[in-house]
Each structure stands twice: as structure tokens, then as C-alpha cells.
Scaffold this motif. Structure first.
Motif, short mmCIF file in Angstrom:
data_model
loop_
_atom_site.label_atom_id
_atom_site.label_comp_id
_atom_site.label_asym_id
_atom_site.label_seq_id
_atom_site.Cartn_x
_atom_site.Cartn_y
_atom_site.Cartn_z
N GLY A 1 69.14 -64.96 -17.92
CA GLY A 1 68.08 -65.93 -18.06
C GLY A 1 67.02 -65.71 -16.99
O GLY A 1 66.97 -64.65 -16.36
N ILE A 2 66.17 -66.70 -16.80
CA ILE A 2 65.10 -66.63 -15.79
C ILE A 2 65.31 -67.77 -14.82
O ILE A 2 65.46 -68.93 -15.23
N VAL A 3 65.35 -67.45 -13.51
CA VAL A 3 65.80 -68.43 -12.52
C VAL A 3 64.81 -69.57 -12.28
O VAL A 3 65.22 -70.69 -11.96
N ASN A 4 63.51 -69.31 -12.43
CA ASN A 4 62.53 -70.40 -12.29
C ASN A 4 61.22 -69.98 -12.96
O ASN A 4 61.02 -68.80 -13.28
N PRO A 5 60.31 -70.91 -13.21
CA PRO A 5 59.09 -70.60 -13.97
C PRO A 5 58.20 -69.54 -13.35
O PRO A 5 57.40 -68.92 -14.06
N MET A 6 58.28 -69.32 -12.03
CA MET A 6 57.40 -68.35 -11.38
C MET A 6 58.01 -66.95 -11.28
O MET A 6 57.37 -66.05 -10.75
N CYS A 7 59.24 -66.78 -11.79
CA CYS A 7 59.93 -65.50 -11.62
C CYS A 7 59.91 -64.66 -12.88
O CYS A 7 60.92 -64.05 -13.28
N ALA A 8 58.76 -64.58 -13.54
CA ALA A 8 58.57 -63.71 -14.70
C ALA A 8 57.11 -63.31 -14.77
O ALA A 8 56.21 -64.12 -14.51
N THR A 9 56.84 -62.04 -15.13
CA THR A 9 55.47 -61.55 -15.25
C THR A 9 55.45 -60.35 -16.17
O THR A 9 56.44 -59.61 -16.26
N THR A 10 54.36 -60.13 -16.86
CA THR A 10 54.25 -58.98 -17.74
C THR A 10 53.76 -57.76 -16.95
O THR A 10 52.94 -57.88 -16.04
N ILE A 11 54.29 -56.59 -17.32
CA ILE A 11 53.87 -55.33 -16.71
C ILE A 11 53.73 -54.27 -17.80
O ILE A 11 54.29 -54.43 -18.90
N THR A 12 52.99 -53.22 -17.50
CA THR A 12 52.87 -52.08 -18.41
C THR A 12 53.21 -50.82 -17.65
O THR A 12 52.47 -50.42 -16.74
N ILE A 13 54.35 -50.20 -17.98
CA ILE A 13 54.74 -48.92 -17.40
C ILE A 13 54.02 -47.83 -18.16
O ILE A 13 53.96 -47.86 -19.40
N GLU A 14 53.47 -46.86 -17.44
CA GLU A 14 52.68 -45.80 -18.07
C GLU A 14 53.45 -45.14 -19.22
O GLU A 14 54.60 -44.75 -19.08
N GLY A 15 52.79 -45.05 -20.37
CA GLY A 15 53.41 -44.42 -21.53
C GLY A 15 54.28 -45.34 -22.35
O GLY A 15 54.88 -44.90 -23.33
N GLN A 16 54.36 -46.63 -21.97
CA GLN A 16 55.19 -47.58 -22.69
C GLN A 16 54.37 -48.81 -23.05
O GLN A 16 53.29 -49.04 -22.53
N SER A 17 54.88 -49.59 -23.98
CA SER A 17 54.23 -50.84 -24.34
C SER A 17 54.51 -51.90 -23.29
O SER A 17 55.35 -51.73 -22.42
#
Length: 359
Positions: free
Chosen positions: A87-103
Motif C-alpha cells: 500500500g501507500i504509507v501516507n498521502p505525500m509518499c507517492a509521485t509519478t516519474i518517467t524512466i527513459e524509454g518507458q511509459s
């Protein structure tokens, strides 16, 4: 054109607005994530046109938002479970990222480590660490994406010393991802807001804002304190004196222990080269401490080498020591440059074979 929100009166439910009317939430427009462990909805994010809902101990994907216009108003078909463990431990502990060559993927912190998900699969990115974010040793504060440096910043509080707020960096640059998908970690960096002896303003929140030129700015919010800027927000800036700077302004770091010739293999550390990507000072004293270990040794042994910088981008010290395991510390003494960024070290060494006892 819809808002999807958590419901504070019913923490296992998310509610969504009528299309085109973000202020109107019909009573039937909700999805229920009730679990045996009474999980709370901690985080809602959008990844690749799918909504990810993070509970305390589960992760769900929302495929679509049911409407009364549907032939079958079936909430069960709208959601799929991604994980019943992470799960996710709290509302601030998630973010979107884009690794080169991936969605695009969602990076998040669970009780068991740092992970990423595309909404269908989960990859653990911290199997190379002894993770302790279960609340026993550390309390996560926030996870932010540092786009410019292609890394994640993990802000947390060390529960063995509650006055220590720290930041751990996890690089997701393609060259820093190993064969098992683990990110390369570095740190920790002290984020303490020093007020007076034994008194600190505790970090409560951290967030980032993108400027018009594409650069990022990081902001830190601290709890109230009697002085020293407690209860205020600060922008991370090496040229600005934040309250804690008078206490922790000495530049220093320590590497992990390295076995560059393998466990039980000896090697000679001839030279160390330090590369400074950002340096505008002159006259700073840089002291390196080389802490070595050997088989059957009951303690470590150290050698120090110092150099006074004169503005050079690359500097060198030559310890000339034989080790098996090696940890390197670096500390800068005054005068402290307003801009000093040491980006990497290069170790010049040669193998001495298996250690003397023949193991």
C-alpha cells in the motif's frame, strides 16, 4: 472533466463528480474499497489514463467511473486489485516519474520499500537496501520527484533520534538501475531545522514546484518552535541561510563500505579523484578519511588526507593504503563556499589478490 476525491467521513470510499460539473457529486457516484483490515484511502493518482488508489496495505486500479448512463451500473467491474500486500504509507509518499524509454509510472513507499507501478505490475526498487520503513526505525514524510536530477527524494524522520529529519536520494537514471530493477541510493542528507540546543522544528511537509524555465524548486514546511523559524516554510537554496544552517553548515558525507576486489580480496587505494560539478569558492580545506577493514581485524583503521581547494573542478588525494573493505568520509572546513557540489569520486586502485591468510 471529473474530480475524484477521498471521503473523510468514510475513509474506505472515493467519490467522483458528474462529468463537466466538478462541484456536483451524485450520491451514487462512489467506489468502495472496504477491506478486512479496515484500510484507509491514502492516495489517489492518475497514471496512463488509469486512476491508482493506494490504501494502507493494498493498491487498486480504477478502469472507469461508472455512470447512470451505463447499460450496467456495476461498481465491481470498474476496479481491479493490483496488490493485496503493498500500500501507500501516507498521502505525500507517492509521485509519478518517467524512466527513459518507458511509459509513466507511479513511485510510492509502502511498509516494505520503494516501488513503482504502471497500474498493472509492481516492481520493488529497494531490494538492495535493508528497508525499515515499517515504523520501527523511521517515519516517512514525503516522496518527491527531482526531474532535473532524475531521482526520487525520500524525506523521513529517524525514530532512533526523533530530532533528525533526513533525505535519501534514489536515482532512476537508466545507468543507475541494476539488473533486478533496483534504483541507486545515496545520502542521507540532514534536513534539520535547528532552533537551539536540543530544540528542533520538525519537518511536516515537503513539495516541489516547476518554474517557467523548467527548473524545480523544493519547499520545506516545519512545525512550530519558539524561535529559529519554526512554523515557517523554506525554499531549498544553497545561497540562503535557513535556520538550521548555523548548526549543520559543514559540508560532509560518508560512503558505504566498498569491497572493490570482492569479499576477502585485498586492494591498494592509490588515488582518489573528486569531481565538483558546481564550485565557486577558493581556499576551502577538504579532509578525506579512509576507514579500512581486513579479515580477522577487530576494528577499523583510518588514514586521512587533506587538500586546500583553489577553485579546481577536479582534485586528487593519494592515501596509498591496502584494504579489503573501505568507507570514505569527506568534510569541508571553513571558509565554506556558497556553491560547492561534489558530484562523484573516482578511486584509482589495483588488486593485491586474496588476503594474506589464504581464505
Amino acid at each position: 472533466d471529473q474530480l475524484v476525491l477521498n471521503d473523510q467521513s468514510n475513509p474506505s470510499v472515493i467519490r467522483y463528480s458528474y462529468p463537466g460539473e466538478p462541484d456536483y457529486f451524485p450520491p451514487s457516484y462512489f467506489l468502495d474499497f472496504e477491506t478486512k483490515s479496515n484500510d484507509v484511502v491514502q492516495c489517489i493518482r492518475t497514471v496512463n489514463n488509469r486512476i491508482i488508489v493506494g490504501l494502507d496495505n493494498q493498491l487498486w486500479r480504477v478502469n472507469y467511473l461508472p455512470s447512470e448512463k451505463d447499460a450496467s451500473f456495476d461498481r465491481g467491474k470498474a476496479i481491479d486489485n493490483i496488490s493485496g500486500q503493498y500500500g501507500i504509507v501516507n498521502p505525500m509518499c507517492a509521485t509519478t516519474i518517467t524512466i527513459e524509454g518507458q511509459s509513466e509510472t507511479l513511485a510510492f513507499i509502502s511498509n516494505f520499500g520503494l516501488h513503482t507501478t504502471d497500474g498493472y505490475n509492481i516492481i520493488t526498487r529497494s531490494k538492495n537496501l535493508q528497508w525499515a520503513y515499517s515504523g520501527r526505525y523511521a517515519t516517512p514524510i514525503a516522496l518527491l520527484n527531482d526531474v532535473e536530477n532524475r531521482c526520487l527524494r525520500i524525506y523521513y524522520r529517524d525514530e532512533s533520534d526523533p530530532d533528525r529529519d533526513l533525505c535519501l536520494w534514489a536515482s532512476y537514471d537508466r545507468s543507475d538501475i541494476d539488473g533486478e530493477g533496483n534504483f541507486k541510493f545515496s545520502g542521507n542528507v540532514s534536513m534539520a531545522n535547528y532552533v537551539s540546543a536540543g530544540v528542533y522544528g520538525k519537518m511536516q511537509s515537503v513539495w516541489t514546484s516547476m518554474k517557467s524555465d523548467g527548473s524545480s524548486r523544493f519547499y520545506m514546511g516545519y512545525s512550530s518552535a519558539t524561535s529559529g523559524g519554526g512554523g515557517m516554510v523554506y525554499q531549498e537554496d544553497p545561497t540562503v541561510n535557513a535556520p538550521g544552517l548555523g548548526y549543520t553548515k559543514t559540508y560532509k558525507y560518508k560512503t558505504r563500505r566498498m569491497f572493490l576486489n570482492g569479499i576477502s580480496g585485498e586492494w591498494m587505494v592509490d588515488d582518489l579523484y573528486g569531481y565538483c560539478g558546481s564550485y565557486s569558492g577558493n581556499g576551502e580545506l577538504l579532509t578525506y578519511t579512509f576507514e579500512g577493514t581486513k579479515t580477522n581485524a577487530t576494528s577499523t583503521y583510518t588514514t586521512t588526507k587533506a587538500i586546500t581547494l583553489q577553485g579546481q573542478t577536479v582534485h586528487r588525494v593519494s592515501p596509498k593504503i591496502a584494504v579489503e573493505g573501505l568507507s570514505i568520509s569527506c568534510e569541508m572546513s571553513f571558509p565554506l563556499s556558497v556553491e560547492y557540489g561534489q558530484e562523484s569520486i573516482v578511486i584509482g586502485s589495483k588488486s593485491l589478490g586474496t588476503e594474506d591468510s589464504g581464505l
